[in-house]
Design a protein around this motif. Structure first.
Motif, PDB file in Angstrom:
ATOM      1  N   PRO A 109       0.842  -1.211   0.000  1.00 35.84           N
ATOM      2  CA  PRO A 109       0.000   0.000   0.000  1.00 35.84           C
ATOM      3  C   PRO A 109       0.871   1.252   0.000  1.00 35.84           C
ATOM      4  N   ASP A 110       0.552   2.207  -0.854  1.00 28.82           N
ATOM      5  CA  ASP A 110       1.324   3.450  -0.975  1.00 28.82           C
ATOM      6  C   ASP A 110       2.800   3.179  -1.274  1.00 28.82           C
ATOM      7  N   ALA A 111       3.102   2.011  -1.863  1.00 24.38           N
ATOM      8  CA  ALA A 111       4.476   1.616  -2.207  1.00 24.38           C
ATOM      9  C   ALA A 111       5.398   1.597  -0.998  1.00 24.38           C
ATOM     10  N   ASP A 112       4.842   1.371   0.179  1.00 24.15           N
ATOM     11  CA  ASP A 112       5.619   1.389   1.427  1.00 24.15           C
ATOM     12  C   ASP A 112       6.005  -0.032   1.822  1.00 24.15           C
ATOM     13  N   PRO A 113       7.305  -0.374   1.813  1.00 24.50           N
ATOM     14  CA  PRO A 113       7.705  -1.741   2.186  1.00 24.50           C
ATOM     15  C   PRO A 113       7.245  -2.143   3.583  1.00 24.50           C
ATOM     16  N   ASN A 114       7.203  -1.195   4.507  1.00 26.18           N
ATOM     17  CA  ASN A 114       6.802  -1.539   5.866  1.00 26.18           C
ATOM     18  C   ASN A 114       5.340  -1.938   5.973  1.00 26.18           C
ATOM     19  N   ARG A 115       4.554  -1.634   4.953  1.00 21.85           N
ATOM     20  CA  ARG A 115       3.138  -2.033   4.956  1.00 21.85           C
ATOM     21  C   ARG A 115       2.896  -3.229   4.027  1.00 21.85           C
ATOM     22  N   ALA A 116       3.964  -3.796   3.511  1.00 22.30           N
ATOM     23  CA  ALA A 116       3.830  -4.902   2.563  1.00 22.30           C
ATOM     24  C   ALA A 116       3.179  -6.113   3.223  1.00 22.30           C
ATOM     25  N   ARG A 117       2.385  -6.815   2.429  1.00 22.59           N
ATOM     26  CA  ARG A 117       1.801  -8.097   2.856  1.00 22.59           C
ATOM     27  C   ARG A 117       1.698  -8.982   1.633  1.00 22.59           C
ATOM     28  N   ARG A 118       1.577 -10.272   1.881  1.00 23.74           N
ATOM     29  CA  ARG A 118       1.427 -11.195   0.761  1.00 23.74           C
ATOM     30  C   ARG A 118       0.073 -11.004   0.081  1.00 23.74           C
ATOM     31  N   LEU A 119       0.114 -11.005  -1.231  1.00 26.53           N
ATOM     32  CA  LEU A 119      -1.111 -10.903  -2.020  1.00 26.53           C
ATOM     33  C   LEU A 119      -1.938 -12.174  -1.832  1.00 26.53           C
ATOM     34  N   THR A 120      -3.255 -12.020  -1.800  1.00 25.61           N
ATOM     35  CA  THR A 120      -4.158 -13.172  -1.720  1.00 25.61           C
ATOM     36  C   THR A 120      -5.185 -13.073  -2.836  1.00 25.61           C
ATOM     37  N   THR A 121      -5.841 -14.175  -3.095  1.00 27.91           N
ATOM     38  CA  THR A 121      -6.846 -14.199  -4.174  1.00 27.91           C
ATOM     39  C   THR A 121      -7.992 -13.249  -3.882  1.00 27.91           C
ATOM     40  N   THR A 122      -8.260 -12.947  -2.613  1.00 31.16           N
ATOM     41  CA  THR A 122      -9.346 -12.020  -2.286  1.00 31.16           C
ATOM     42  C   THR A 122      -9.045 -10.609  -2.802  1.00 31.16           C
ATOM     43  N   ASP A 123      -7.752 -10.293  -3.027  1.00 28.33           N
ATOM     44  CA  ASP A 123      -7.408  -8.973  -3.548  1.00 28.33           C
ATOM     45  C   ASP A 123      -7.928  -8.773  -4.970  1.00 28.33           C
ATOM     46  N   LEU A 124      -8.262  -9.871  -5.648  1.00 20.21           N
ATOM     47  CA  LEU A 124      -8.752  -9.790  -7.021  1.00 20.21           C
ATOM     48  C   LEU A 124     -10.270  -9.794  -7.106  1.00 20.21           C
ATOM     49  N   GLU A 125     -10.923  -9.887  -5.962  1.00 20.98           N
ATOM     50  CA  GLU A 125     -12.379  -9.875  -5.970  1.00 20.98           C
ATOM     51  C   GLU A 125     -12.878  -8.470  -6.293  1.00 20.98           C
ATOM     52  N   PRO A 126     -14.017  -8.370  -6.966  1.00 26.96           N
ATOM     53  CA  PRO A 126     -14.574  -7.060  -7.313  1.00 26.96           C
ATOM     54  C   PRO A 126     -14.805  -6.197  -6.075  1.00 26.96           C
TER      55      PRO A 126
END
Length: 317
Positions: free
Chosen positions: A300-317
């Motif tokens: 989020p906001d290209a901030d490494p400290n806020r990075a998390r693994r992507l999940t399939t729910t991120d692709l839900e509408p």
């Protein structure tokens, strides 16, 4: 399908993220006009260039934000077996140097925290040749030497040169722990190509910084310090980076109560030294996000400290 921005290790690009029964796939094709956009930045899992896996529970790395770790001091059989085990259980890659190579009686041979077999005390040139040949046969990615004059004897110049020549013959990068007055300059002058810690025990002159930037890269490990040492390392890193020197992220995981994941305090320390934005992302040496099947991070906001693994729910509408 989502339109995304992703970092490929060098630049930020536009791409498309799609999903199927196997998960998701990132492509560098721009999404059709009107496609919903996933906020944030996508990239591959990060690299920690300085860890000590014998001093932590390495299982904690599974599912973390790290995809590659570099162990810089462990018993060679133990770390080799662990590397194979973790690779089978996850996409985690462990690269390793094997034992610390130090002087007879040198740091960290007298430290209680150093596991049995994690330190090899170099006796002479023949011993150096034998241990380097053994480690090369074990498939090490680096050799780790120690020059810590604050904690005992250090390798003689002739032995350090010998180790540098042997490393070059085997095409293995030579990483050095340098601590104490003049040690950072000495180890690089004699052939080390990377410092395991950005220099923290003395402020280097601008001329020395320039020589370092032209000859070696530094692993950050800034957040392990406080007080005067933190002020010194921050100043050294700021000038080294400004002089064109390469800094790579490393946390010294296992040195005290460090997280078994990305160390957010290290990211903060790098920013305090003037490394941010794409330069900061580059220090983290992320895996290529375009490789099929690679786990992806959402920042989020290209901030490494806020990075998390992507999940399939991120692709839900």
């Amino acid at each position: 399908m989502k339109a995304v921005r992703f970092f490929d290790g060098a630049t930020v690009r536009e791409g498309t993220l799609t999903s199927d029964t196997h998960g998701w796939r990132l492509s560098d094709d721009e999404a059709p006009a009107g496609t919903a956009r996933l906020p944030g930045l996508i990239t591959g899992l990060f690299t920690d260039h300085h860890v000590h896996l014998q001093l932590i529970d390495p299982a904690g790395l599974l599912g973390s934000r790290l995809g590659t770790v570099v162990d810089l001091g462990a018993e060679i059989g133990w770390i080799s077996d662990l590397s194979d085990d973790l690779a089978e259980r996850d996409t985690l890659t462990v690269r390793y140097a094997g034992p610390f190579l130090t002087a007879v009686g040198g740091y960290p041979s007298d430290r209680d925290w150093a596991p049995t077999g994690s330190v090899h005390q170099i006796i002479d040139a023949d011993d150096a040749a034998a241990i380097v040949a053994d480690l090369a046969a074990e498939g090490v990615s680096f050799l780790k030497i120690v020059g810590n004059s604050d904690a005992g004897p250090v390798l003689r110049d002739d032995l350090l040169r010998t180790l540098a020549h042997l490393a070059a013959e085997h095409r293995i990068p030579l990483v050095a722990h340098a601590e104490g007055p003049g040690q950072a300059q000495r180890v690089v002058r004699l052939g080390a190509t990377r410092l395991a810690h950005s220099p923290f025990s003395e402020r280097l002159t601008d001329d020395e910084i320039g020589e370092q930037a032209a000859s070696a890269s530094w692993i950050s490990t800034m957040a392990i310090h406080d007080g005067e040492a933190l002020a010194i390392v921050t100043d050294n890193v700021r000038r080294f980076f400004a002089a064109g020197g390469e800094v790579v992220y490393g946390s010294d995981m296992g040195n005290g109560p460090t997280p078994v994941d990305l160390r957010e305090a290290e990211i903060d320390a790098l920013r305090a030294a003037g490394i941010d934005g794409l330069d900061l992302l580059s220090t983290l040496d992320p895996a290529d996000p375009l490789v099929p099947g690679t786990p992806l991070l959402l920042l989020p906001d290209a901030d490494p400290n806020r990075a998390r693994r992507l999940t399939t729910t991120d692709l839900e509408p």
